[in-house]
Scaffold this motif. Structure first.
Motif, short mmCIF file in Angstrom:
data_model
loop_
_atom_site.label_atom_id
_atom_site.label_comp_id
_atom_site.label_asym_id
_atom_site.label_seq_id
_atom_site.Cartn_x
_atom_site.Cartn_y
_atom_site.Cartn_z
N SER A 303 0.84 -1.19 0.00
CA SER A 303 0.00 0.00 0.00
C SER A 303 0.87 1.24 0.00
CB SER A 303 -0.94 -0.01 1.21
OG SER A 303 -1.94 0.97 1.08
N GLY A 304 0.22 2.41 -0.11
CA GLY A 304 0.95 3.67 -0.25
C GLY A 304 1.19 3.98 -1.71
N GLY A 305 1.55 5.22 -2.00
CA GLY A 305 1.74 5.64 -3.38
C GLY A 305 2.74 4.81 -4.14
N CYS A 306 3.77 4.30 -3.46
CA CYS A 306 4.78 3.47 -4.13
C CYS A 306 4.21 2.14 -4.60
CB CYS A 306 5.99 3.25 -3.22
SG CYS A 306 6.93 4.76 -2.89
N PRO A 328 -3.99 -3.63 -3.90
CA PRO A 328 -5.33 -3.20 -4.29
C PRO A 328 -5.24 -2.21 -5.45
CG PRO A 328 -4.65 -2.03 -2.33
CD PRO A 328 -3.56 -3.04 -2.62
N PRO A 329 -6.34 -1.96 -6.16
CA PRO A 329 -6.28 -1.01 -7.29
C PRO A 329 -6.16 0.44 -6.86
CG PRO A 329 -8.51 -1.81 -6.97
CD PRO A 329 -7.63 -2.63 -6.07
N PHE A 330 -6.21 0.67 -5.54
CA PHE A 330 -6.12 2.04 -5.00
C PHE A 330 -5.09 2.09 -3.87
CE2 PHE A 330 -10.09 -0.23 -3.96
CZ PHE A 330 -9.76 -0.72 -2.71
N PRO A 331 -3.83 1.69 -4.12
CA PRO A 331 -2.85 1.69 -3.04
C PRO A 331 -2.48 3.10 -2.58
CG PRO A 331 -1.76 1.25 -5.12
CD PRO A 331 -3.24 1.24 -5.40
N ASN A 332 -2.66 4.10 -3.45
CA ASN A 332 -2.35 5.47 -3.07
C ASN A 332 -3.51 6.05 -2.27
OD1 ASN A 332 -4.17 5.56 -5.20
ND2 ASN A 332 -3.31 7.42 -6.07
N ASP A 333 -3.54 7.38 -2.10
CA ASP A 333 -4.55 7.98 -1.24
C ASP A 333 -5.96 7.92 -1.82
OD1 ASP A 333 -2.50 8.53 0.47
OD2 ASP A 333 -2.85 10.69 0.59
#
Length: 559
Positions: A303-306, A328-333
């Motif tokens: 997770s996270g932007g990276c 997940p398809p939304f690891p960033n914010d």
């Protein structure tokens, strides 16, 4: 139990979870052609979003706000209607390593003239829980490590199990923004203005490095500078060392690198820095796992932007350190509103899986179409025939996908059989020539065309195009032979799967080019009218209707 998760800061979103199921998540950049990284400055946006889904604030049992910058708490200045107010929230990092799910409870969320209580969890906690609760490990009831590497944090390792989650350790002292910061010093995005965090550079650099070659000599320079500027400074590992100070240290690091690497090609420097960070990440993970000595299955959530770096995700997956890897398809914010809701869900029920679909974004809006565009019914066979004639199509179907990548709900689709198509799509999107165009491919045939070609429904791992296919589908082959693959089952109920099946019957090729349908620098098109007004693609398919121009007009200047 109905929970509303809210992310107010950049990549703002509103998510509703009811009885353990994600009902919707509306990212603000996907409304009204908003710019990317949109914030919520007025709480009326929450009221409006709930109303669009038939809900009033009083229908929500619990509101949860994602934490943000602050050592002990965060403070967010915003409006409710015309009334200014300050909301207190949890900080960016957890306060206690073994109490990740500690909530900060307040009153003061003013919605539609009424004040509601709300909870808040640390920003990092939302990342961890959004990744784990959407994972197959949660469904199986298995524990998992979670790697969180965000722009303002070091890579942080967590452990999640049925009874809770806890922080384990930082892997090394370099914040995730290092990748984008490298681009501010080398290459096409080099700039002297380094006062703000440029959120759009990192993804572009991941494409740009295919122009270069990593060199061991350059990597050795980065290693020596890292040892000098970061590894030797143990104070950086203090839990709440100021992120801005670390940001300044990054620029000192790259200023020194510019001097030592003078004369080197910037594409080689950036490719080498990418591999330097990749090795640092893998080495840090291996050392941590050996030291921690956990027994049993080794699952990893990222997770996270990276987590949007497909090459690092693949590198971690191929190390053999883990039995399975989930991103997940939304690891960033963009996943933080879902994460906030998952925190509350977990607090009430223990760590449980979330029932969810990636197609849970905003529904298509109904709006007046430009008079020069005419519609007719169009089935998937007819649309496949248009695509086979090398004509791109804006494809809008059902609800938008979650996260930053178009996955067939808000896409521009095109045949991949011509090398010129990649250039054409990059031109109409106002993108650099080196940017890749992704393939969307029927899952059962992906291993035939790509290596490894394993299921990748959210475009989050790296795949190489097999040599025997590169000349057949040149538009989706990146400069280094790789492809940002999205797979979809031919049994999927989504219309894009039906289209791929028809296109395969017609051409024998089970894939199409897939790039996002949006104005340059903005979220996905919210309706067919916007795509028509954009006017850079002559065919717009929207939920069964094909819109085409009856009179040729000039496209708008924005991409």
């Amino acid at each position: 139990m109905r929970i509303c998760g809210i992310k107010l800061t950049h990549d703002a979103a509103i998510a509703v979870v009811e009885d353990g199921r994600l009902v919707f998540c509306v990212e603000q950049e996907k409304r009204s052609n908003n710019p990317r990284y949109q914030t919520i400055g007025n709480l009326d946006a929450i009221v409006a979003t709930l109303a669009e889904h038939g809900l009033h604030p009083k229908d929500v049992d619990q509101f949860v706000i994602d934490g943000w910058v602050g050592e002990v708490e965060s403070r967010l200045q915003l409006l409710s209607g015309v009334k200014p107010l300050t909301l207190k929230g949890a900080p960016y990092l957890e306060i206690h390593a073994d109490r990740l799910l500690t909530s900060f409870d307040h009153v003061g969320l003013m919605l539609d003239g009424r004040v509601f209580p709300y909870s808040s969890y640390a920003h990092v906690t939302g990342h961890v829980m959004s990744a784990y609760c959407t994972s197959p490990f949660a469904i199986a009831g298995e524990p998992a490590f979670c790697l969180l590497w965000d722009g303002a944090t070091f890579p942080r390792l967590y452990y999640v199990e049925r009874h809770g989650a806890r922080f384990l350790e930082c892997l090394f002292p370099m914040i995730g923004h290092a990748y984008a910061s490298a681009g501010e010093h080398f290459g096409p995005y080099k700039t002297a203005d380094r006062k703000s965090w440029n959120l759009g550079i990192a993804g572009k650099l991941m494409a740009y490095i295919a122009l270069g070659t990593h060199e061991e000599g350059i990597i050795a320079v980065f290693q020596r500078l890292y040892d000098e500027h970061f590894a030797a400074h143990t104070e950086f590992l203090a839990p709440r060392y100021p992120a801005r100070t670390l940001y300044g240290a990054l620029h000192d690091f790259f200023d020194a690198a510019e001097v030592r690497l003078k004369g080197k090609r910037p594409e080689d420097v950036l490719a080498s820095f990418h591999y330097f960070l990749e090795r640092l990440l893998i080495r840090g993970m291996a050392v941590a796992l050996q030291r921690l000595g956990f027994a049993g299955a080794r699952n990893l959530c990222i997770s996270g932007g990276c987590g949007l770096n497909i090459k690092w995700n693949s590198a971690l997956r191929t190390t053999g350190l883990f039995d399975a890897v989930w991103v997940p398809p939304f690891p960033n914010d963009s996943g933080s509103a879902i994460g906030a809701a998952c925190c509350a869900l977990t607090t009430q029920n223990g760590v449980v899986p979330l029932k969810w679909s990636v197609y849970s974004g905003p529904a298509l809006l109904r709006s007046d179409m430009p008079s020069e565009w005419k519609a007719r019914s169009c089935n998937m066979h007819e649309l496949a025939t248009i695509l086979a004639s090398d004509r791109p199509v804006v494809f809008l179907a059902g609800r938008a996908e979650l996260g930053p990548r178009a996955l067939g709900g808000r896409s521009i689709l095109a045949a991949a059989t011509s090398a010129a198509m990649k250039d054409h799509l990059n031109d109409i999107k106002l993108r650099e020539h080196f940017r890749p165009v992704a393939p969307i491919c029927l899952e059962d045939r992906a291993p035939e065309i790509f290596s490894p070609g394993t299921p990748d429904p959210y475009m989050l791992f790296d795949h190489q195009t097999r040599a025997e296919w590169r000349d057949r589908i040149p538009a989706i082959v990146h400069l280094d032979g790789s492809a940002r693959l999205q797979t979809i089952s031919r049994a999927s109920q989504h219309k894009v799967a039906e289209l791929l099946v028809e296109y395969e019957r017609l051409t024998g090729i089970p894939l199409l080019c897939n790039t996002s349908a949006n104005h340059h620098g903005r979220g996905f098109f919210p309706d067919a009218a916007t795509a028509c007004q954009w006017g850079r693609v002559e065919h717009i398919w929207c939920d069964g209707l094909l819109w085409t121009k009856s009179v040729r007009t000039q496209p708008t200047s924005s991409g």
